[in-house]
Design a protein around this motif. Structure first.
Motif, PDB file in Angstrom:
ATOM      1  N   VAL A 173      44.441  31.066  42.569  1.00  0.00           N
ATOM      2  CA  VAL A 173      44.447  32.433  43.085  1.00  0.00           C
ATOM      3  C   VAL A 173      45.698  32.679  43.924  1.00  0.00           C
ATOM      4  O   VAL A 173      46.332  33.743  43.834  1.00  0.00           O
ATOM      5  CB  VAL A 173      43.172  32.693  43.912  1.00  0.00           C
ATOM      6  N   THR A 202      44.856  40.904  45.308  1.00  0.00           N
ATOM      7  CA  THR A 202      44.270  39.843  44.488  1.00  0.00           C
ATOM      8  C   THR A 202      42.776  39.704  44.754  1.00  0.00           C
ATOM      9  O   THR A 202      41.981  39.500  43.828  1.00  0.00           O
ATOM     10  CB  THR A 202      44.985  38.511  44.765  1.00  0.00           C
ATOM     11  N   PHE A 203      42.386  39.846  46.011  1.00  0.00           N
ATOM     12  CA  PHE A 203      40.964  39.816  46.351  1.00  0.00           C
ATOM     13  C   PHE A 203      40.229  40.982  45.698  1.00  0.00           C
ATOM     14  O   PHE A 203      39.134  40.814  45.133  1.00  0.00           O
ATOM     15  CB  PHE A 203      40.791  39.857  47.869  1.00  0.00           C
ATOM     16  N   LEU A 262      41.981  34.870  52.469  1.00  0.00           N
ATOM     17  CA  LEU A 262      41.535  35.606  51.284  1.00  0.00           C
ATOM     18  C   LEU A 262      41.557  34.807  49.986  1.00  0.00           C
ATOM     19  O   LEU A 262      40.748  35.100  49.096  1.00  0.00           O
ATOM     20  CB  LEU A 262      42.353  36.886  51.134  1.00  0.00           C
ATOM     21  N   PRO A 263      42.444  33.824  49.795  1.00  0.00           N
ATOM     22  CA  PRO A 263      42.327  33.028  48.564  1.00  0.00           C
ATOM     23  C   PRO A 263      40.973  32.341  48.420  1.00  0.00           C
ATOM     24  O   PRO A 263      40.447  32.227  47.301  1.00  0.00           O
ATOM     25  CB  PRO A 263      43.457  32.004  48.701  1.00  0.00           C
ATOM     26  N   GLU A 314      41.177  28.056  44.374  1.00  0.00           N
ATOM     27  CA  GLU A 314      41.872  28.718  45.486  1.00  0.00           C
ATOM     28  C   GLU A 314      43.388  28.640  45.319  1.00  0.00           C
ATOM     29  O   GLU A 314      44.105  29.605  45.602  1.00  0.00           O
ATOM     30  CB  GLU A 314      41.464  28.084  46.815  1.00  0.00           C
ATOM     31  N   LEU A 337      35.333  35.018  42.248  1.00  0.00           N
ATOM     32  CA  LEU A 337      35.561  34.699  40.840  1.00  0.00           C
ATOM     33  C   LEU A 337      34.477  33.763  40.303  1.00  0.00           C
ATOM     34  O   LEU A 337      34.018  33.918  39.162  1.00  0.00           O
ATOM     35  CB  LEU A 337      36.934  34.061  40.667  1.00  0.00           C
ATOM     36  N   ALA A 396      39.816  40.318  42.050  1.00  0.00           N
ATOM     37  CA  ALA A 396      38.743  39.350  41.800  1.00  0.00           C
ATOM     38  C   ALA A 396      37.370  40.017  41.870  1.00  0.00           C
ATOM     39  O   ALA A 396      36.459  39.668  41.108  1.00  0.00           O
ATOM     40  CB  ALA A 396      38.824  38.213  42.814  1.00  0.00           C
ATOM     41  N   LEU A 397      37.219  40.992  42.751  1.00  0.00           N
ATOM     42  CA  LEU A 397      35.943  41.694  42.865  1.00  0.00           C
ATOM     43  C   LEU A 397      35.626  42.522  41.626  1.00  0.00           C
ATOM     44  O   LEU A 397      34.457  42.652  41.240  1.00  0.00           O
ATOM     45  CB  LEU A 397      35.955  42.614  44.089  1.00  0.00           C
ATOM     46  N   SER A 454      38.562  35.121  47.423  1.00  0.00           N
ATOM     47  CA  SER A 454      38.810  35.509  46.025  1.00  0.00           C
ATOM     48  C   SER A 454      38.238  34.477  45.062  1.00  0.00           C
ATOM     49  O   SER A 454      37.634  34.817  44.042  1.00  0.00           O
ATOM     50  CB  SER A 454      40.313  35.685  45.791  1.00  0.00           C
TER      51      SER A 454
END
Length: 218
Positions: free
Chosen positions: A91, A143-144, A205-206, A88, A213, A147-148, A209
């Protein structure tokens, strides 16, 4: 953490997704708008704040696919997942690096580009303030999305389709702050909502994400 941030900043600049690309795209949007809507000063002044926000949002999209792509290709992402530093936190550092290389230059350049759109004098401060409050949310949400889609070949279009709907609330309240400021109206309510979106995205969101991941790395 500082070493990871420094590394990501260097990679962002070397990969061409840092300062220059975002600013160049932002400038292109600002320059093309008068050709599309006409050179009427009154019309440009009315839509300037919205165009600045839309240009900033689209400029942020350009480098989202690079946030994790290079780490995925060279295996660094697996090392980050098993490192003593929580994923986390890693990220969050990557989101910060994206904001420093993309969002912050857009905030600094917005007043200069606002002059090209005949932005009213009272609107400069609110535009900068709204971008300063809103662009961190764009980076964290992006960033989220990155990661997806990590590991997907040519996932840039899919990433844009996933992220753009999530950007809509930030765009609405950010543009509203800028518009009300340019019209010399009270903009405290949309500003607080915009700040709330950014704080909520940074806080939540971290973790999302990092969870995505971990699933993609299995």
């Amino acid at each position: 953490m500082i070493a990871l941030l420094t590394r990501d900043l260097r990679l962002a600049v070397r990969a061409g997704g840092g300062f220059g690309l975002g600013l160049a795209f932002f400038l292109i949007v600002v320059v093309l708008v008068p050709f599309g809507v006409g050179p009427q000063s009154a019309l440009l002044a009315k839509i300037a704040s919205g165009i600045l926000w839309l240009g900033s949002l689209l400029a942020c999209l350009l480098s989202l696919d690079r946030i994790f792509a290079l780490d995925w290709e060279d295996g660094s992402l697996d090392l980050l997942a098993t490192a003593p530093v929580p994923l986390e936190a890693a990220v969050s550092i990557k989101a910060l690096a994206h904001w420093l290389t993309t969002g912050l230059p857009l905030v600094v350049a917005a007043p200069v580009f606002g002059m090209l759109l005949n932005l009213p004098g009272p609107g400069y401060g609110p535009v900068v303030l709204s971008l300063l409050l809103g662009t961190p949310a764009l980076s964290v949400i992006g960033t989220f999305g990155a990661a997806l889609t990590v590991g997907i070949k040519r996932g840039g279009l899919l990433l844009s389709l996933l992220v753009l709907p999530l950007y809509v609330p930030t765009l609405i309240f950010g543009a509203e702050v800028a518009r009300r400021g340019a019209d010399q109206m009270d903009y405290s309510t949309p500003m607080l909502l915009l700040a709330g979106i950014s704080c909520g995205a940074i806080a939540l969101l971290p973790f999302a994400s990092a969870a995505v991941l971990r699933v993609n790395l299995r």
